[in-house]
Design a protein around this motif. Structure first.
Motif, PDB file in Angstrom:
ATOM      1  N   VAL A  89       0.840  -1.206   0.000  1.00  0.00           N
ATOM      2  CA  VAL A  89       0.000   0.000   0.000  1.00  0.00           C
ATOM      3  C   VAL A  89       0.874   1.254   0.000  1.00  0.00           C
ATOM      4  N   ALA A  90       1.937   1.248   0.804  1.00  0.00           N
ATOM      5  CA  ALA A  90       2.843   2.402   0.841  1.00  0.00           C
ATOM      6  C   ALA A  90       3.473   2.642  -0.525  1.00  0.00           C
ATOM      7  N   ALA A  91       3.780   1.560  -1.245  1.00  0.00           N
ATOM      8  CA  ALA A  91       4.355   1.706  -2.584  1.00  0.00           C
ATOM      9  C   ALA A  91       3.360   2.326  -3.558  1.00  0.00           C
ATOM     10  N   LEU A  92       2.114   1.867  -3.517  1.00  0.00           N
ATOM     11  CA  LEU A  92       1.092   2.411  -4.410  1.00  0.00           C
ATOM     12  C   LEU A  92       0.836   3.887  -4.130  1.00  0.00           C
ATOM     13  N   GLU A  93       0.746   4.246  -2.858  1.00  0.00           N
ATOM     14  CA  GLU A  93       0.465   5.633  -2.508  1.00  0.00           C
ATOM     15  C   GLU A  93       1.683   6.528  -2.711  1.00  0.00           C
ATOM     16  N   GLY A  94       2.872   5.989  -2.481  1.00  0.00           N
ATOM     17  CA  GLY A  94       4.071   6.815  -2.549  1.00  0.00           C
ATOM     18  C   GLY A  94       4.631   7.012  -3.940  1.00  0.00           C
ATOM     19  N   GLY A  95       4.312   6.099  -4.858  1.00  0.00           N
ATOM     20  CA  GLY A  95       4.878   6.170  -6.199  1.00  0.00           C
ATOM     21  C   GLY A  95       4.741   7.523  -6.891  1.00  0.00           C
ATOM     22  N   PRO A  96       3.543   8.113  -6.903  1.00  0.00           N
ATOM     23  CA  PRO A  96       3.387   9.408  -7.569  1.00  0.00           C
ATOM     24  C   PRO A  96       4.186  10.536  -6.904  1.00  0.00           C
ATOM     25  N   HIS A  97       4.690  10.305  -5.693  1.00  0.00           N
ATOM     26  CA  HIS A  97       5.425  11.329  -4.951  1.00  0.00           C
ATOM     27  C   HIS A  97       6.930  11.069  -4.918  1.00  0.00           C
ATOM     28  N   GLY A  98       7.396  10.092  -5.698  1.00  0.00           N
ATOM     29  CA  GLY A  98       8.826   9.808  -5.719  1.00  0.00           C
ATOM     30  C   GLY A  98       9.309   8.994  -4.534  1.00  0.00           C
ATOM     31  N   VAL A  99       8.381   8.332  -3.833  1.00  0.00           N
ATOM     32  CA  VAL A  99       8.733   7.544  -2.647  1.00  0.00           C
ATOM     33  C   VAL A  99       8.546   6.069  -2.957  1.00  0.00           C
ATOM     34  N   THR A 100       9.569   5.285  -2.712  1.00  0.00           N
ATOM     35  CA  THR A 100       9.462   3.846  -2.898  1.00  0.00           C
ATOM     36  C   THR A 100       9.365   3.153  -1.539  1.00  0.00           C
ATOM     37  N   SER A 101       8.753   1.972  -1.549  1.00  0.00           N
ATOM     38  CA  SER A 101       8.651   1.154  -0.347  1.00  0.00           C
ATOM     39  C   SER A 101       8.874  -0.291  -0.742  1.00  0.00           C
ATOM     40  N   ASN A 102       9.836  -0.937  -0.106  1.00  0.00           N
ATOM     41  CA  ASN A 102      10.166  -2.321  -0.422  1.00  0.00           C
ATOM     42  C   ASN A 102      10.423  -3.111   0.851  1.00  0.00           C
ATOM     43  N   CYS A 103      10.204  -4.414   0.751  1.00  0.00           N
ATOM     44  CA  CYS A 103      10.535  -5.336   1.835  1.00  0.00           C
ATOM     45  C   CYS A 103      11.810  -6.097   1.509  1.00  0.00           C
ATOM     46  N   VAL A 104      12.592  -6.339   2.520  1.00  0.00           N
ATOM     47  CA  VAL A 104      13.729  -7.243   2.416  1.00  0.00           C
ATOM     48  C   VAL A 104      13.398  -8.455   3.273  1.00  0.00           C
ATOM     49  N   GLU A 105      13.556  -9.644   2.691  1.00  0.00           N
ATOM     50  CA  GLU A 105      13.121 -10.877   3.344  1.00  0.00           C
ATOM     51  C   GLU A 105      14.311 -11.805   3.628  1.00  0.00           C
ATOM     52  N   PRO A 106      15.010 -11.587   4.725  1.00  0.00           N
ATOM     53  CA  PRO A 106      16.098 -12.503   5.051  1.00  0.00           C
ATOM     54  C   PRO A 106      15.574 -13.821   5.605  1.00  0.00           C
ATOM     55  N   GLY A 107      16.407 -14.844   5.452  1.00  0.00           N
ATOM     56  CA  GLY A 107      16.192 -16.070   6.201  1.00  0.00           C
ATOM     57  C   GLY A 107      16.724 -15.851   7.607  1.00  0.00           C
ATOM     58  N   TYR A 108      17.400 -16.815   8.151  1.00  0.00           N
ATOM     59  CA  TYR A 108      17.898 -16.701   9.520  1.00  0.00           C
ATOM     60  C   TYR A 108      19.216 -15.928   9.548  1.00  0.00           C
ATOM     61  N   VAL A 109      19.205 -14.816  10.284  1.00  0.00           N
ATOM     62  CA  VAL A 109      20.347 -13.905  10.356  1.00  0.00           C
ATOM     63  C   VAL A 109      21.023 -14.055  11.721  1.00  0.00           C
ATOM     64  N   ARG A 110      22.324 -13.951  11.729  1.00  0.00           N
ATOM     65  CA  ARG A 110      23.083 -14.073  12.969  1.00  0.00           C
ATOM     66  C   ARG A 110      22.900 -12.796  13.803  1.00  0.00           C
ATOM     67  N   THR A 111      21.877 -12.781  14.648  1.00  0.00           N
ATOM     68  CA  THR A 111      21.543 -11.619  15.469  1.00  0.00           C
ATOM     69  C   THR A 111      21.195 -12.068  16.888  1.00  0.00           C
ATOM     70  N   PRO A 112      21.150 -11.128  17.843  1.00  0.00           N
ATOM     71  CA  PRO A 112      20.690 -11.475  19.198  1.00  0.00           C
ATOM     72  C   PRO A 112      19.274 -12.036  19.213  1.00  0.00           C
ATOM     73  N   LEU A 113      18.400 -11.570  18.310  1.00  0.00           N
ATOM     74  CA  LEU A 113      17.034 -12.091  18.244  1.00  0.00           C
ATOM     75  C   LEU A 113      17.050 -13.585  17.907  1.00  0.00           C
ATOM     76  N   LEU A 114      17.923 -13.970  16.982  1.00  0.00           N
ATOM     77  CA  LEU A 114      18.039 -15.379  16.623  1.00  0.00           C
ATOM     78  C   LEU A 114      18.590 -16.197  17.788  1.00  0.00           C
ATOM     79  N   GLU A 115      19.621 -15.682  18.423  1.00  0.00           N
ATOM     80  CA  GLU A 115      20.231 -16.410  19.541  1.00  0.00           C
ATOM     81  C   GLU A 115      19.214 -16.648  20.659  1.00  0.00           C
TER      82      GLU A 115
END
Length: 259
Positions: A167-193
């Motif tokens: 939705v953010a991408a659709l609304e932001g496009g005419p204003h020069g604003v992009t919105s994207n998701c990055v989808e990692p698998g399991y990342v070496r972070t404190p949350l994972l630990e």
């Protein structure tokens, strides 16, 4: 806004004069993103619920410290509005079967990973629209398109974030604003630990076997992802050459979702 192509000596786009806000930036993926954007010339607002971690991270990237628990929405309006790049990264996890999942924890996870990104977009988009340029990057997960037992709240939140992103991408496009998701698998972070013990109990295996038997079971590349690898994709999404990419979900999952 125009951006220069990356300096071949650094590999970073020139984002000088831009301001970024990164949530959950005290450690892990958020801290890696803060470093990457600072190296590209951004002034980075480092937001985390942990004051010590936020301060240390902000000092390292010469940024600004903001201490805020995103389980509470009252503090969002006190954050800066002049933000050109918003990275919604903060997340929490809890592993339990649905019938045993605490309802208050379920609600908190939605607050941090869905409501807070919405509130931050709402807070920052007017400035981006005024400038006719902006970047929203939502750190989703392979769980934005897949599910795992015991993670009802996390999977629900990441699926919702994917929808909000579109939705953010659709609304932001005419204003020069992009919105994207990055989808990692399991990342070496404190949350994972923090998941190791819960996953060991859930699967009836020793903790030292969780990475290979649970986290990397579906991945063709049998190693954890490093936070800097995620930050590299985030940096690219904020630089030149990505102006027409919006509403997308970019997997960094070692071919997990290729199955």
């Amino acid at each position: 806004m125009t951006t220069e192509f990356p300096d071949p000596s650094t590999g970073f786009a020139d984002l000088s004069g831009s301001t970024a806000l990164v949530t959950g930036a005290g450690s892990g993926i958020g801290f890696a993103c803060a470093k990457r954007l600072a190296a590209a010339g951004c002034l980075v607002h480092v937001l985390d619920h942990d004051e010590r971690a936020a301060t240390a991270a902000a000092n390292e990237v010469d940024g600004r410290t903001h201490v805020l628990d995103l389980r509470e929405d009252s503090g969002v309006t006190r954050l800066p509005t002049e933000v050109d790049i918003l990275v919604n990264n903060a997340g929490i996890q809890h592993v339990a079967p649905i019938q045993e999942f605490p309802t208050d924890v379920f609600t908190q996870i939605q607050q941090v990973m869905v409501t807070a990104p919405f509130l931050l977009m709402r807070h920052c988009l007017p400035h981006m629209y005024e400038r006719k340029w902006g970047r929203i990057v939502n750190i989703s997960s392979v769980h934005g398109v897949r599910a795992s037992a015991g993670k009802s709240a996390y999977v629900a939140a990441k699926h919702a974030l994917e929808g909000l992103n579109k939705v953010a991408a659709l609304e932001g496009g005419p204003h020069g604003v992009t919105s994207n998701c990055v989808e990692p698998g399991y990342v070496r972070t404190p949350l994972l630990e923090g998941q190791l013990a819960a996953q060991a109990r859930e699967n009836g295996i020793p903790e030292h076997e969780v990475a290979d038997r649970v986290f990397l079971r579906h991945s063709a590349i049998k190693r954890l992802i490093e936070p800097d690898e995620v930050a590299t994709v985030v940096g690219w999404l904020c630089g030149p050459g990505s102006d027409y990419l919006t509403g997308a979900s970019i997997p960094i999952d070692g071919a997990w979702t290729a199955r």
